[in-house]
Design a protein around this motif. Structure first.
Motif, short mmCIF file in Angstrom:
data_model
loop_
_atom_site.label_atom_id
_atom_site.label_comp_id
_atom_site.label_asym_id
_atom_site.label_seq_id
_atom_site.Cartn_x
_atom_site.Cartn_y
_atom_site.Cartn_z
N GLU A 1 0.82 -1.22 0.00
CA GLU A 1 0.00 0.00 0.00
C GLU A 1 0.85 1.27 0.00
N LYS A 2 1.93 1.29 0.80
CA LYS A 2 2.78 2.48 0.87
C LYS A 2 3.48 2.73 -0.46
N SER A 3 3.88 1.66 -1.13
CA SER A 3 4.54 1.82 -2.43
C SER A 3 3.55 2.36 -3.46
N THR A 4 2.32 1.85 -3.42
CA THR A 4 1.29 2.33 -4.34
C THR A 4 1.00 3.80 -4.11
N LYS A 5 0.94 4.19 -2.84
CA LYS A 5 0.68 5.60 -2.49
C LYS A 5 1.81 6.48 -2.99
N PHE A 6 3.05 6.02 -2.81
CA PHE A 6 4.20 6.81 -3.25
C PHE A 6 4.19 6.99 -4.76
N VAL A 7 3.91 5.92 -5.49
CA VAL A 7 3.87 5.99 -6.95
C VAL A 7 2.78 6.97 -7.41
N ALA A 8 1.63 6.92 -6.73
CA ALA A 8 0.53 7.82 -7.08
C ALA A 8 0.91 9.28 -6.80
N GLU A 9 1.54 9.51 -5.64
CA GLU A 9 1.95 10.88 -5.27
C GLU A 9 3.00 11.41 -6.23
N ILE B 1 5.75 18.59 -3.02
CA ILE B 1 7.08 17.99 -2.86
C ILE B 1 7.33 17.63 -1.39
N ARG B 2 6.95 18.55 -0.49
CA ARG B 2 7.12 18.28 0.95
C ARG B 2 6.27 17.09 1.38
N ASN B 3 5.05 17.02 0.88
CA ASN B 3 4.17 15.89 1.23
C ASN B 3 4.77 14.57 0.75
N LEU B 4 5.32 14.58 -0.46
CA LEU B 4 5.92 13.37 -1.01
C LEU B 4 7.16 12.99 -0.21
N ARG B 5 7.94 13.98 0.16
CA ARG B 5 9.16 13.73 0.94
C ARG B 5 8.83 13.11 2.30
N SER B 6 7.69 13.50 2.86
CA SER B 6 7.33 13.03 4.20
C SER B 6 7.02 11.53 4.24
N ILE B 7 6.70 10.93 3.09
CA ILE B 7 6.37 9.50 3.09
C ILE B 7 7.53 8.65 2.58
N ASN C 1 15.91 6.15 2.11
CA ASN C 1 15.80 6.50 0.69
C ASN C 1 15.80 8.02 0.46
N LEU C 2 15.98 8.78 1.53
CA LEU C 2 15.92 10.24 1.41
C LEU C 2 17.02 10.78 0.48
N HIS C 3 18.22 10.26 0.62
CA HIS C 3 19.32 10.76 -0.23
C HIS C 3 19.01 10.53 -1.71
N SER C 4 18.50 9.34 -2.02
CA SER C 4 18.14 9.04 -3.40
C SER C 4 17.00 9.94 -3.87
#
Length: 214
Positions: free
Chosen positions: A140-148, A175-181, A186-189
């Motif tokens: 679910e988290k991966s799907t949410k990230f891809v959607a965001e 961008i901030r919302n996407l960064r928060s998840i 993986n933040l550096h990438s």
């Protein structure tokens, strides 16, 4: 019923007696208060809807077993329905207040930018849903990230064509919302592959906005 009345008393109405009308975090205090009231009302509504759901289950169970509905259950059901009706009326008033605050403090272009963000998210979710029928991504988290991330890319594309400078703060928020998840590992990438390229795109768009005769 008393708990509901107390909650609505806290969130209802639009008076601002004794409350600052300045700014907080760049936003007008009355506007922020209106959002807080709306969130509280929606929380109450969720509680009432859960009560209705539980009461419906009780009624269905009693009906299936051919048990009579006791007066207490009937009274509770009627009370919750009436409370929900009252709450919806208060919500309608607060929605109008919020819309007025938006028109007054945000401006039509900023509102348009916020609407574009919402439209991009809706389009992205639909794209991911269709693609996921083939990919079968179950996390679910991966799907949410891809959607965001997809919504963010669509937002950038629309920003480049709309030339609406008011969209830039909305894009930064996305961008901030996407960064928060993003997972800390993986933040550096994320910074190298998403934030840095987007920063270059934003810089170029700002130059175009400044150079635009409008």
């Amino acid at each position: 019923k008393q708990w509901y009345q107390r909650r609505v008393a806290i969130t209802g109405g639009t008076t601002e007696h004794g409350i600052s009308t300045g700014f907080l975090g760049g936003y007008p205090v009355p506007f922020l208060r209106c959002i807080v009231k709306m969130n509280k009302l929606l929380k109450v509504k969720r509680e009432l809807l859960n009560k209705v759901k539980n009461l419906n289950s009780t009624v269905e169970r009693k009906t299936s077993f051919k048990e009579p509905l006791d007066s207490g259950t009937q009274l509770m059901y009627a009370t919750v329905v009436l409370d929900l009706d009252k709450l919806n009326k208060v919500l309608q008033t607060n929605v109008k207040d919020l819309q007025q605050h938006c028109k007054t403090h945000l401006g039509s272009e900023t509102l348009a930018a916020i609407q574009v963000k919402s439209d991009c998210m809706e389009a992205a979710e639909q794209l991911v849903k269709e693609a996921n029928q083939l990919i079968k991504l179950k996390h679910e988290k991966s799907t949410k990230f891809v959607a965001e991330l997809t919504a963010l890319l669509i937002q950038v594309e629309r920003l480049s064509t709309s030339k609406n400078s008011n969209s830039m703060p909305v894009l930064n928020e996305s961008i901030r919302n996407l960064r928060s998840i993003v997972h800390p590992s993986n933040l550096h990438s994320f910074q190298e592959n998403v934030e840095v390229p987007l920063a270059h795109i934003q810089a170029r768009l700002k130059q175009e906005f400044l150079a635009s005769p409008d």
